[in-house]
Design an enzyme around this catalytic site. Sequence first.
Site, short mmCIF file in Angstrom:
data_model
loop_
_atom_site.label_atom_id
_atom_site.label_comp_id
_atom_site.label_asym_id
_atom_site.label_seq_id
_atom_site.Cartn_x
_atom_site.Cartn_y
_atom_site.Cartn_z
CD1 TRP A 196 -2.32 -2.17 1.96
CD2 TRP A 196 -2.88 -1.33 -0.03
NE1 TRP A 196 -3.12 -3.07 1.47
CE2 TRP A 196 -3.83 -2.65 0.24
CE3 TRP A 196 -3.12 -0.57 -1.10
CZ2 TRP A 196 -4.64 -2.88 -0.63
CZ3 TRP A 196 -4.37 -1.15 -1.88
CH2 TRP A 196 -4.99 -2.31 -1.61
CG ASP A 252 -2.89 3.82 4.40
OD1 ASP A 252 -3.90 3.57 4.83
OD2 ASP A 252 -2.82 3.60 3.55
CE LYS A 299 -8.46 -3.15 4.11
NZ LYS A 299 -7.41 -2.34 3.70
C1 LIG Z 1 -6.83 -2.09 2.58
C2 LIG Z 1 -5.85 -0.98 2.44
C3 LIG Z 1 -5.73 0.06 1.43
C4 LIG Z 1 -6.75 0.13 0.30
O1 LIG Z 1 -8.23 0.73 0.68
P1 LIG Z 1 -9.16 0.78 -0.57
O2 LIG Z 1 -10.17 1.35 0.39
O3 LIG Z 1 -9.46 -0.57 -1.19
O4 LIG Z 1 -8.80 1.92 -1.42
C5 LIG Z 1 -4.85 1.26 1.46
N1 LIG Z 1 -4.04 0.87 2.48
C6 LIG Z 1 -4.03 0.12 3.54
C7 LIG Z 1 -2.97 0.19 4.76
C8 LIG Z 1 -4.99 -0.93 3.54
O5 LIG Z 1 -5.14 -1.96 4.43
#
Ligand SMILES: *Cc1c(COP(=O)(O)O)cnc(C)c1O
Length: 360
Positions: A101, A171, A195
Site C-alpha cells: 500500500w 495511512d 478494515k
Molecule cells: C486496504 C488498504 C488500502 C486500500 O483501501 P481501499 O479502500 O480498497 O482503497 C490502503 N491502505 C491500507 C493500509 C490498506 O489496508
Amino acid sequence: MSRVYNFSAGPAVLPEEVLREAAEEMTDYRGSGMSVMEMSHRSKVYDTIIKEAEQDLRDLMQIPDNYKVLFLQGGASQQFAMIPMNLMKHKKAGYIVTGQWAKKAYQEAQLYGEAVKLASSEDKTFSYIPDCRNLDIPDDLDYVYICENNTIYGTKYRELPDTKGHTLVADVSSCFLSEPVDVKKYGVIFGGVQKNIGPAGVVIVIIREDLITEDVLAGTPTMLRYKTHADNDSLYNTPPCYGIYICGKVFQWLKRAGGLTAMQERNRRKAGILYDYLDASGLFSGTVVPGDRSLMNVPFVTGNEELDAKFVKEAAAAGFVNLKGHRTVGGMRASIYNAMPVEGVEKLVEFMKKFEEENV
Ligand SMILES: *Cc1c(COP(=O)(O)O)cnc(C)c1O
C-alpha cells in the site's frame, strides 16, 4: 443463526452488537418511518447521525479543534492521489515504502511530482520497519508519507519516523482506532473504514486546517479538493450515508467498551495469545521481525505450501474463515481487528495446536 470467526483482512468482522442494532433499525430508523438508506442526506435526522458520528470520533481520538474530520469516498486508494494533489505545493514529497500500500501511494505520487523514497524494507519482503530515527530527509519536501500498519505483511511502526519538521501523512486503514494516538503529531491521518470501523465505501480523513487551502495542483477536480469537503462538512455531494451511520455505531460501541486505551489493552492481549503460540510452536512461525509486529494482522507459515493449504481448508471447515495469506506472501494471515473477540483468538490457537499435533 451461526456466525463464523472471520479473520478477513478487509472488509472485515464488525461487532455483532452493531449489526443487530442496525438490523433492528433497518426498516424504521427511530420512528422516522424509513431506513437510513432511504433518507435525504440533508434531512434533520441524518444531520444528527453524521454530527454525532464526528463528535464520537473526536472524543475517541481526542482530535484537536484545529483538525477537520472528513467522511469521503473513493477508498484509501483515492487518497494516494488526493494527498499529492492537495499537499505537493513544491512538487516534492518523501515516501517510506514498507509494503504494497505504501508502494502504491509512492507510485501514484510520481504522477504529480517528485516522490523521494526515503527508506524501504522491500529487500526482505517487507518483513520489518526500517530504522526511521535519522533519515536523510531533503529540506524541500512538502510532506513525509507512511503506511502505519502494513495490512499485507503484518508490520507496524513502533515509533513514528523523525520527519525533521516536515508534515507527517499516515495511512492508518488497518490500525484505525486500535490504540490511542497523538493526532498532533500528524498533518493528515486517513484510512478506509472497511478494515477496523465499518462497511466499505467510506474513507475518513483527519487533516490539520492549515493544510486545507485553495492552492492545489492545477487541474485538481472539485471533488478531490479537501477544501470542498471541509467547507461543506462532508456534505458537498451525497456522502456514503449508510456507511457513515454504521461507523457511528462502531464509535459508540468503542466508547461503551472503554475507548481506545481499553481497546489497546484488549488488542495486545489478543495478539499476545497468537504470537506466544507462534513463538513456541514447532510447526507454525510468524514472518515478521518480533519488534515490528502488528497487533492487527498476523501472518504465519508452516514452511510447507501443501500443509498451509491443508490448514486453511480444515480451519474453514471448523469455522475459522479467511485465514489464507495474501497472494503475494502466501501462508496464512489472521486479521484480528477490534471486533474479533478474545475468544476467537483463543479458539483459533486451540485449533492450531490440535492441527500441529496431527501433522508433525
Ligand atoms: C486496504 C488498504 C488500502 C486500500 O483501501 P481501499 O479502500 O480498497 O482503497 C490502503 N491502505 C491500507 C493500509 C490498506 O489496508
